[in-house]
Design an enzyme around this catalytic site. Structure first.
Site, PDB file in Angstrom:
ATOM      1  N   CYS A 135      48.814  -4.477  43.290  1.00  0.00           N
ATOM      2  CA  CYS A 135      48.097  -3.595  44.213  1.00  0.00           C
ATOM      3  C   CYS A 135      47.507  -2.381  43.495  1.00  0.00           C
ATOM      4  O   CYS A 135      48.234  -1.452  43.131  1.00  0.00           O
ATOM      5  CB  CYS A 135      49.067  -3.134  45.303  1.00  0.00           C
ATOM      6  SG  CYS A 135      48.369  -1.925  46.426  1.00  0.00           S
ATOM      7  N   CYS A 138      47.725   0.949  45.499  1.00  0.00           N
ATOM      8  CA  CYS A 138      49.051   1.578  45.439  1.00  0.00           C
ATOM      9  C   CYS A 138      49.303   2.230  44.072  1.00  0.00           C
ATOM     10  O   CYS A 138      49.856   3.320  43.997  1.00  0.00           O
ATOM     11  CB  CYS A 138      50.166   0.556  45.648  1.00  0.00           C
ATOM     12  SG  CYS A 138      49.850  -0.669  46.906  1.00  0.00           S
ATOM     13  N   ASP A 139      48.920   1.557  42.995  1.00  0.00           N
ATOM     14  CA  ASP A 139      49.413   1.961  41.681  1.00  0.00           C
ATOM     15  C   ASP A 139      48.375   2.480  40.683  1.00  0.00           C
ATOM     16  O   ASP A 139      48.749   3.050  39.651  1.00  0.00           O
ATOM     17  CB  ASP A 139      50.152   0.766  41.031  1.00  0.00           C
ATOM     18  CG  ASP A 139      51.376   0.367  41.850  1.00  0.00           C
ATOM     19  OD1 ASP A 139      51.988   1.275  42.447  1.00  0.00           O
ATOM     20  OD2 ASP A 139      51.702  -0.822  41.901  1.00  0.00           O
TER      21      ASP A 139
END
Ligand code: NAP
Length: 313
Positions: A135, A138-139
Site C-alpha cells: 500500500c 499507507c507507507d
C-alpha cells in the site's frame, strides 16, 4: 417472507457492495450489508482515482468511498460489522455463518472483492511492515528521499510507482516481461518519470536486510543474471486474489478462485449474485464494480418478486 432475517444480505462494503446496498435500499428491499473491517475495500488505499465518471479532476479513493457510503446511508442501508466465515446456499433460505452468529436471507450479493497477491519469496513475509508493503498510500511517506523497489507491470504497479516518486528519490520498477500491462496513459507517465527505472524481464527472488529491508534480489529471466538492488522498501503489486475461500464450493469458481456468473450476475446458486472484483471479469475497476452491483441489485429484486409470486400461488 419465507422466514429469513433479510430479503437480501450483501457481503462486503467496497464500491460493489455499497452500490448494491444503495440500489436495494432505494428500492425498499429489506437488506443488510456485512463488512468485516471498514467499508471501502481496496480503493480506500488508492491515492487517486481519475477514471471514475463525474470527477474530471479525479478523486481520492477514500473520498470516493466516503461519498458512496453517504449515498447508501441516505437511503437507509444498514451496515453491520461481521466476517462471513462460511455459508449454506443449499436451500431457499441462505445461511451466513459469522462466528457465533448466523444471518439468514432470501438472497445474497457477494461483493467481497480481492486482496493483493503475494510474491511468495523469502523475506516477503518476514519484512512485511519492515519495508515490504502492498500500500503506497499507507507507507510511501516513510520513503522520502529513499530508494524503493516496486514489483509488477499492471495498472496498480505503475500508478502506485508514480505516486511513490512524490517521496522516494528512486523507484526500481521490476517487471517480469519486456512490456507493461498497464494502461497506455500510465505507461507514458512512467516512461517520462526520471525517478523510475524499469528493470525489465526480471523477477524478485528474495527480500533481504538485517532488521529492515536493505536489498531486493532480482533475476533476469532471459539471461539468468542475478543481482541485488539496494532498496529501503519493497512494494508488491502483482495482481489480486479474489476473496472467495469462505464459499467452500457453495458457488462455482473459475481456476483463479473468481466467482463464475452470467451477465445478470447470477452465480450457480439460485438467489446468489456477485458484483465487483470477486467475479470472474475481464475488467476490475470502480466503474465496473458499480455497474455489476446495479445489475445484481436488479437481479435480486426480480428474484424476490419471483419468490413472492410463487408464495401467492
Ligand atoms: P494485474 O492487472 O493482474 O497485473 C498484475 C501484474 O503483476 C502484471 O503485470 C503481471 O505480469 C505481474 N505479475 C503477476 N504475478 C507475478 C509474479 N508472481 N511475479 C511477478 N510479476 C507478477 O493486477 P493489478 O495491476 O493489481 O490490477 C488489478 C485490476 O485492477 C486490473 O483489472 C486493473 O486494471 C485494475 N486497476 C485499475 C486502475 C485504474 O484504472 N487506474 C488502477 C489499479 C488497478 P504480466 O503482465 O506478465 O502478466
Amino acid at each position: 417472507m419465507r422466514g429469513a432475517d433479510y430479503d437480501c444480505i450483501i457481503i462486503g462494503g467496497g464500491p460493489a457492495g455499497l452500490t448494491a446496498g444503495m440500489y436495494l435500499s432505494r428500492a425498499r428491499v429489506h437488506c443488510l450489508l456485512l463488512e468485516r473491517t471498514v467499508c471501502g475495500g481496496q480503493i480506500l488505499v488508492s491515492d487517486w482515482v481519475e477514471n471514475y465518471p463525474g470527477f474530471p479532476e479525479g478523486v481520492s479513493g477514500a473520498d470516493l468511498v466516503y461519498r458512496m457510503s453517504k449515498q447508501a446511508e441516505k437511503f437507509g442501508l444498514p451496515v453491520e460489522n461481521a466476517e462471513v466465515e462460511s455459508v449454506d446456499f443449499s436451500g431457499p433460505v441462505k445461511k451466513l455463518f459469522c462466528g457465533k452468529k448466523t444471518y439468514t436471507a432470501n438472497s445474497v450479493i457477494i461483493a467481497t472483492g480481492a486482496s493483493p497477491r503475494r510474491l511468495n519469496v523469502p523475506g516477503e513475509q518476514e519484512y512485511y511492515g519492515k519495508g515490504v508493503s502492498f500500500c503506497a498510500t499507507c507507507d510511501a511517506p516513510f520513503y522520502r528521499d529513499k530508494t524503493v523497489v516496486a514489483v509488477g507491470g499492471g495498472d496498480t504497479a505503475v500508478q502506485e510507482s508514480l505516486f511513490l516518486t512524490k517521496f522516494a528519490k528512486k523507484v526500481y520498477l521490476v517487471h517480469r516481461r519486456d512490456k507493461l500491462r498497464a494502461a497506455r496513459v500510465l505507461q507514458e507517465r512512467v516512461f517520462a518519470n526520471e525517478r523510475v527505472e524499469i528493470v525489465w524481464d526480471s523477477v524478485v527472488t528474495a527480500v533481504k536486510g538485517l532488521f529492515n529491508v536493505e536489498r531486493v534480489s532480482v533475476k533476469n529471466v532471459k539471461t539468468g543474471e542475478e543481482k541485488d538492488l539496494p532498496a529501503d522498501g519493497c512494494f508488491v503489486w502483482v495482481g489480486i486474489t479474489p476473496l472467495t475461500d469462505f464459499l467452500k464450493g457453495a458457488v462455482d469458481l473459475d481456476a483463479g478462485g473468481a466467482i463464475a456468473a452470467n451477465q445478470k450476475m447470477e452465480t450457480s446458486a439460485p438467489g446468489v449474485f456477485v458484483a465487483g472484483d470477486a467475479r470472474n471479469t475481464p475488467l476490475r475497476q470502480v466503474a465496473t464494480a458499480a455497474g455489476d452491483a446495479a445489475v445484481a441489485a436488479l437481479g435480486v429484486e426480480r428474484y424476490l418478486e419471483g419468490l413472492e409470486a410463487g408464495e401467492k400461488l
